[in-house]
Design a protein around this motif. Structure first.
Motif, short mmCIF file in Angstrom:
data_model
loop_
_atom_site.label_atom_id
_atom_site.label_comp_id
_atom_site.label_asym_id
_atom_site.label_seq_id
_atom_site.Cartn_x
_atom_site.Cartn_y
_atom_site.Cartn_z
N GLU A 164 0.85 -1.20 0.00
CA GLU A 164 0.00 0.00 0.00
C GLU A 164 0.88 1.25 0.00
O GLU A 164 1.82 1.35 0.78
CB GLU A 164 -0.89 0.00 1.24
CG GLU A 164 -1.82 1.20 1.31
CD GLU A 164 -2.65 1.20 2.59
OE1 GLU A 164 -3.07 0.13 3.04
OE2 GLU A 164 -2.89 2.29 3.13
N ALA A 165 0.56 2.20 -0.88
CA ALA A 165 1.36 3.42 -0.97
C ALA A 165 1.11 4.28 0.25
O ALA A 165 0.00 4.37 0.78
CB ALA A 165 0.98 4.18 -2.24
N GLY A 166 2.21 4.94 0.70
CA GLY A 166 2.09 5.86 1.82
C GLY A 166 1.68 7.22 1.34
O GLY A 166 1.23 7.41 0.20
N VAL A 167 1.84 8.21 2.19
CA VAL A 167 1.55 9.59 1.83
C VAL A 167 2.65 10.09 0.89
O VAL A 167 3.84 9.93 1.20
CB VAL A 167 1.49 10.48 3.08
CG1 VAL A 167 1.28 11.93 2.69
CG2 VAL A 167 0.39 10.00 4.03
N THR A 168 2.25 10.64 -0.22
CA THR A 168 3.24 11.13 -1.18
C THR A 168 3.13 12.63 -1.31
O THR A 168 2.02 13.19 -1.36
CB THR A 168 3.09 10.46 -2.55
OG1 THR A 168 1.77 10.70 -3.04
CG2 THR A 168 3.31 8.97 -2.45
N GLN A 169 4.28 13.28 -1.38
CA GLN A 169 4.32 14.73 -1.53
C GLN A 169 5.18 15.09 -2.73
O GLN A 169 6.18 14.42 -3.02
CB GLN A 169 4.91 15.39 -0.28
CG GLN A 169 4.03 15.27 0.95
CD GLN A 169 4.56 16.08 2.12
OE1 GLN A 169 4.94 15.54 3.14
NE2 GLN A 169 4.59 17.40 1.95
N SER A 170 4.77 16.16 -3.40
CA SER A 170 5.57 16.65 -4.52
C SER A 170 5.50 18.17 -4.58
O SER A 170 4.51 18.77 -4.14
CB SER A 170 5.03 16.05 -5.84
OG SER A 170 3.70 16.48 -6.08
N PRO A 171 6.56 18.80 -5.07
CA PRO A 171 7.85 18.18 -5.38
C PRO A 171 8.64 17.89 -4.11
O PRO A 171 8.25 18.30 -3.03
CB PRO A 171 8.53 19.27 -6.22
CG PRO A 171 7.99 20.54 -5.65
CD PRO A 171 6.56 20.25 -5.28
N THR A 172 9.77 17.22 -4.26
CA THR A 172 10.62 16.94 -3.11
C THR A 172 11.33 18.20 -2.67
O THR A 172 11.47 18.46 -1.48
CB THR A 172 11.65 15.86 -3.46
OG1 THR A 172 10.96 14.72 -3.95
CG2 THR A 172 12.45 15.47 -2.24
N HIS A 173 11.79 18.95 -3.66
CA HIS A 173 12.48 20.21 -3.39
C HIS A 173 11.88 21.29 -4.29
O HIS A 173 11.47 21.00 -5.42
CB HIS A 173 13.99 20.11 -3.68
CG HIS A 173 14.71 19.19 -2.74
ND1 HIS A 173 14.78 17.83 -2.95
CD2 HIS A 173 15.38 19.44 -1.59
CE1 HIS A 173 15.47 17.27 -1.96
NE2 HIS A 173 15.85 18.23 -1.13
N LEU A 174 11.85 22.51 -3.77
CA LEU A 174 11.28 23.62 -4.52
C LEU A 174 12.07 24.86 -4.17
O LEU A 174 12.23 25.19 -2.99
CB LEU A 174 9.80 23.79 -4.16
CG LEU A 174 8.96 24.78 -4.96
CD1 LEU A 174 8.96 24.42 -6.44
CD2 LEU A 174 7.53 24.80 -4.42
N ILE A 175 12.57 25.53 -5.21
CA ILE A 175 13.34 26.75 -5.00
C ILE A 175 12.58 27.90 -5.64
O ILE A 175 12.25 27.85 -6.84
CB ILE A 175 14.76 26.63 -5.58
CG1 ILE A 175 15.51 25.49 -4.91
CG2 ILE A 175 15.52 27.95 -5.39
CD1 ILE A 175 16.88 25.22 -5.50
N LYS A 176 12.32 28.93 -4.85
CA LYS A 176 11.59 30.10 -5.32
C LYS A 176 12.32 31.35 -4.87
O LYS A 176 13.20 31.31 -3.99
CB LYS A 176 10.17 30.10 -4.74
CG LYS A 176 9.28 28.96 -5.22
CD LYS A 176 8.82 29.20 -6.64
CE LYS A 176 7.82 28.15 -7.07
NZ LYS A 176 7.33 28.41 -8.46
N THR A 177 11.94 32.46 -5.46
CA THR A 177 12.48 33.73 -5.01
C THR A 177 11.40 34.49 -4.24
O THR A 177 10.20 34.24 -4.40
CB THR A 177 12.99 34.57 -6.19
OG1 THR A 177 11.93 34.75 -7.12
CG2 THR A 177 14.17 33.88 -6.86
N ARG A 178 11.84 35.42 -3.47
CA ARG A 178 10.93 36.21 -2.62
C ARG A 178 9.86 36.88 -3.48
O ARG A 178 10.16 37.42 -4.55
CB ARG A 178 11.74 37.27 -1.88
CG ARG A 178 11.06 37.90 -0.70
CD ARG A 178 12.02 38.70 0.12
NE ARG A 178 12.82 39.61 -0.68
CZ ARG A 178 13.76 40.39 -0.20
NH1 ARG A 178 14.05 40.37 1.08
NH2 ARG A 178 14.45 41.17 -0.98
N GLY A 179 8.62 36.80 -3.01
CA GLY A 179 7.51 37.40 -3.73
C GLY A 179 6.76 36.44 -4.65
O GLY A 179 5.62 36.71 -5.05
N GLN A 180 7.40 35.32 -4.99
CA GLN A 180 6.73 34.34 -5.86
C GLN A 180 5.72 33.52 -5.07
O GLN A 180 5.56 33.67 -3.85
CB GLN A 180 7.78 33.40 -6.47
CG GLN A 180 8.60 34.01 -7.58
CD GLN A 180 9.46 32.99 -8.28
OE1 GLN A 180 10.15 32.18 -7.63
NE2 GLN A 180 9.45 33.00 -9.60
#
Lengths: 112, 112
Positions: A1-17
């Protein structure tokens, strides 16, 4: 059975986005919880969804919002990103009325 | 929601039994006591849950005295891989006002 999945693993943003984080609960779970965990700190409660409705939220500004879809998956949106929003964002799911939470591995959000 | 108090950190050695105590003086009648384990950059993992007396599973035991104002998580014969942060939670997830709040946790360090 699949567990809880989250995406993306990593996320890079700039201030204000804007950032959008996604979570798929364990099959059959109707409750989804979101937490923020800054580096070296504890988990801060963000939001709780159950059966498509927001049931409760923590002490975060309105630019943190989310929703739960009919299939019980969930999305967390963070608008007008600030540097201090950099953290690990964890999603958990549970059966309604059950204290036992199952967590995903999180999305590491970095705001530059 | 009942507030919990745990030691900030504990140290022990491989093969020892470790007991982590959590204080929850304002626990309500419907509240359960739940413990989670968290490794760095991962979501917490459910360890054990109880309401009163003693609960045991394959990884830990949970001791709850009659007044339920405290609980003790017991880890038998710890190993290096038990180094983690342990959270004690008290709450009633069945309540519509529920927020599952994590405290600061206990940082357990196991040495060879």
């Amino acid at each position: 059975e699949a567990g809880v999945t989250q995406s993306p693993t990593h996320l890079i943003k700039t201030r204000g986005q804007q950032a959008t984080l996604r979570c798929s609960p364990i099959s059959g779970h109707t409750s989804v919880y979101w937490y923020q965990q800054a580096l070296g700190l504890g988990l801060q409660f963000l939001l709780w969804y159950d059966e498509g409705e927001e049931r409760n939220r923590g002490n975060f500004p309105p630019r943190f919002s989310g929703r739960q879809f009919p299939n019980y998956s969930s999305e967390l949106n963070v608008n007008a990103l600030e540097l201090e929003d950099s953290a690990l964002y964890l999603c958990a799911s549970s059966l309604t009325g059950q204290e036992k939470l199952f967590f995903g591995s999180g999305t590491q959000l970095s705001v530059l | 929601l009942a507030k919990t108090t745990q030691p900030i950190s504990m140290d022990s050695y491989e093969g020892q039994e470790v007991n982590i105590t959590c204080s929850h003086n304002n626990i309500a009648t419907n509240d359960y006591i739940t413990w989670y384990q968290q490794f760095p950059s991962q979501g917490p993992r459910f360890i054990i849950q109880g309401y009163k007396t003693k609960v045991t599973n394959e990884v830990a035991s949970l001791f709850i005295p009659a007044d339920r104002k405290s609980s003790t998580l017991s880890l038998p014969r710890v190993s290096l891989s038990d180094t983690a942060v342990y959270y004690c939670l008290v709450g009633d997830a069945g309540s519509s006002a529920s927020k599952i709040i994590f405290g600061s946790g206990t940082r357990l360090s196991i040495r060879p």
